[in-house]
Design an enzyme around this catalytic site. Structure first.
Site, PDB file in Angstrom:
ATOM      1  N   HIS A   2     -36.455  58.925  75.809  1.00  0.00           N
ATOM      2  CA  HIS A   2     -36.829  59.817  76.898  1.00  0.00           C
ATOM      3  C   HIS A   2     -37.780  59.054  77.822  1.00  0.00           C
ATOM      4  CE1 HIS A   2     -38.913  63.256  78.799  1.00  0.00           C
ATOM      5  NE2 HIS A   2     -37.907  64.012  78.413  1.00  0.00           N
ATOM      6  N   ASP A  23     -41.455  59.511  68.256  1.00  0.00           N
ATOM      7  CA  ASP A  23     -41.349  60.702  69.101  1.00  0.00           C
ATOM      8  C   ASP A  23     -40.498  61.717  68.357  1.00  0.00           C
ATOM      9  OD1 ASP A  23     -40.572  62.648  70.906  1.00  0.00           O
ATOM     10  OD2 ASP A  23     -39.911  61.261  72.458  1.00  0.00           O
ATOM     11  N   GLN A  64     -37.530  66.076  69.291  1.00  0.00           N
ATOM     12  CA  GLN A  64     -36.212  66.632  69.008  1.00  0.00           C
ATOM     13  C   GLN A  64     -35.933  66.780  67.517  1.00  0.00           C
ATOM     14  OE1 GLN A  64     -34.184  67.884  71.288  1.00  0.00           O
ATOM     15  NE2 GLN A  64     -35.612  67.305  72.895  1.00  0.00           N
ATOM     16  N   LYS A  73     -40.561  73.209  71.499  1.00  0.00           N
ATOM     17  CA  LYS A  73     -39.254  72.894  70.914  1.00  0.00           C
ATOM     18  C   LYS A  73     -39.076  73.603  69.569  1.00  0.00           C
ATOM     19  CE  LYS A  73     -38.861  69.272  73.872  1.00  0.00           C
ATOM     20  NZ  LYS A  73     -37.924  69.165  74.992  1.00  0.00           N
ATOM     21  N   CYS A 113     -33.790  63.178  81.504  1.00  0.00           N
ATOM     22  CA  CYS A 113     -34.940  62.264  81.404  1.00  0.00           C
ATOM     23  C   CYS A 113     -34.617  61.088  80.483  1.00  0.00           C
ATOM     24  CB  CYS A 113     -36.185  62.995  80.910  1.00  0.00           C
ATOM     25  SG  CYS A 113     -36.850  64.176  82.093  1.00  0.00           S
TER      26      CYS A 113
END
Length: 404
Positions: free
Chosen positions: A121, A198, A201, A224, A362
């Site tokens: 991202h 990260d 997700q 999220k 993104c």
């Protein structure tokens, strides 16, 4: 134990209509919906506990402080951090990444390497580019293949004694690919590099065990995970958080202030300057409670079922191509119709009440790799249904007929 109709009743927004049609919400990778159980916690906070925390002697402040710190402990337990002070509340994943990037500016120099992946991202690309510009370090990229997977043999060759930092996402937001982070972390540590993952997700779909992973930093966002926007967390190993300088100066992050010198507070407050998003932190804890009440094994199993069902239905449409075909992926499908711009398809689907995301998500380098302007992305959550997938498939067929 997993009753989809009962679960859907927890989400008020799923009963509304959009453009005169029942809402079909397939933009969960951008922001998940919020259950009534979390909404009630938000309302309860502002109705009964609204006060600034940590510094107040009055009852409301003490009660709000207790709720906020209890949420931190819930997050610590959920991610299996060793200490609660290793959990830093942030405004979201991007804030956490920038906090770490800013701190490492004190350590890096010309000749040092930073490694990111081709699946990142923008929020896990731009801060490192800015860091390299400030320090003279070099940014290197793990390449990807046509299936949307990282090429690990290339990663092995990028690693060297000059590698100081490795940053990759756990799961690609654009393609749904689940990256082999255990291997990435182990190999990076083999050359003495720190690793940030990260988890924006991944955290909605599985439970990352940060101690088992032996990861140095892990970041994610509440929005999220059925929680509020403007709230997230950074996990950092205690030894790293002690090394990093504060990201922002202000109230709460200090031990003592004089005009001659300021000393900083202990963890976690060293990185939490100013009045925090108190309600957001408490609601984040409530969202984790809610997800655990559903059960992450149940969530993963059901979402995988939705993924395979939707993949089969979409691939039956002539001229439709799916991007990101790894065998290891989560409930995200990025696709295009041959000769039709994704934005046009998304607009027609919206007229039918179906919310998907279109564009580069993104993650523009991924789109450049495939030589496309963007994709139509359908991302599924545990409160979605096969009937909703059927509605989307019919919508895609209608868009194809109208736009071809």
């Amino acid at each position: 134990m997993f009753n989809i109709e009962d679960i859907r009743k927890d989400f008020p927004i799923l009963s509304r209509q959009v453009n005169g049609k029942p809402l079909v919400y397939f933009d969960n990778a951008a922001t998940s919906q919020t259950p009534q159980q979390v909404i009630d916690v938000i309302v309860d906070y502002y109705s009964n506990y609204n006060a600034n925390i940590h510094r107040g002697v009055h009852t409301l402040s003490q009660e709000a402080t207790d709720l906020y710190e209890e949420a931190r402990q819930k997050i610590q337990k959920h991610f299996n951090a060793k200490f609660s002070h290793e959990i830093i509340f942030t405004s979201g994943t991007t804030h956490g990444i920038n906090l770490v990037a800013n701190g490492f500016g004190s350590f890096l120099k010309k000749g040092d390497d930073i490694i990111v992946s081709a699946l990142e991202h923008h929020s896990n690309i731009v801060p490192w580019q800015m860091l390299c510009e400030r320090t003279g370090a070099t940014l290197k990229v793990i390449p990807m293949n046509e299936d949307g997977e990282l090429i690990m043999t290339a990663y092995d060759k990028l690693l060297s004694d000059n590698t100081k930092l490795v940053f990759v996402n756990h799961i690609s937001n654009a393609l749904g690919t689940i990256n082999p982070i255990e291997y990435i972390i182990e190999k990076a540590h083999g050359v003495g590099a720190a690793v940030l993952i990260d988890g924006a997700q991944s955290a909605p779909h599985l439970i990352p065990d940060v101690q088992k992973l032996d990861v140095d930093f892990y970041v994610t966002s509440a929005h999220k995970m059925c929680g509020p926007t403007g709230m997230g967390m950074l996990y950092g190993k205690e030894e790293w958080l002690k090394k990093l300088p504060p990201y922002q100066g202000g109230g709460e992050m200090i031990a003592e202030v004089t005009f001659e010198k300021t000393t900083y507070a202990d963890l976690p407050h060293k990185f939490e300057a100013g009045t925090p998003n108190i309600c957001g932190g408490i609601a984040f804890g409530a969202a984790i409670d809610y997800l655990n009440s559903i059960g992450f094994d149940n969530i993963a199993g059901y979402e995988n079922e939705l993924l395979h069902y939707a993949t089969e239905k979409l691939l039956a449409i002539d001229g439709l191509k799916i991007y990101g075909t790894s065998n290891h992926k989560t409930s995200v499908i990025s696709f295009n119709l041959q000769g039709i711009h994704p934005y046009d398809v998304g607009t027609i689907l919206d007229k039918m009440g179906i919310a998907v995301r279109t564009g580069h998500h993104c993650a523009q380098p991924i789109m450049d790799f495939y030589k496309i302007p963007g994709t139509i992305r359908a991302s599924f959550a545990f409160y979605n249904t096969k009937a909703e997938i059927d509605a989307m498939v019919e919508g895609v067929k209608k868009a194809k007929m109208m736009l071809s």
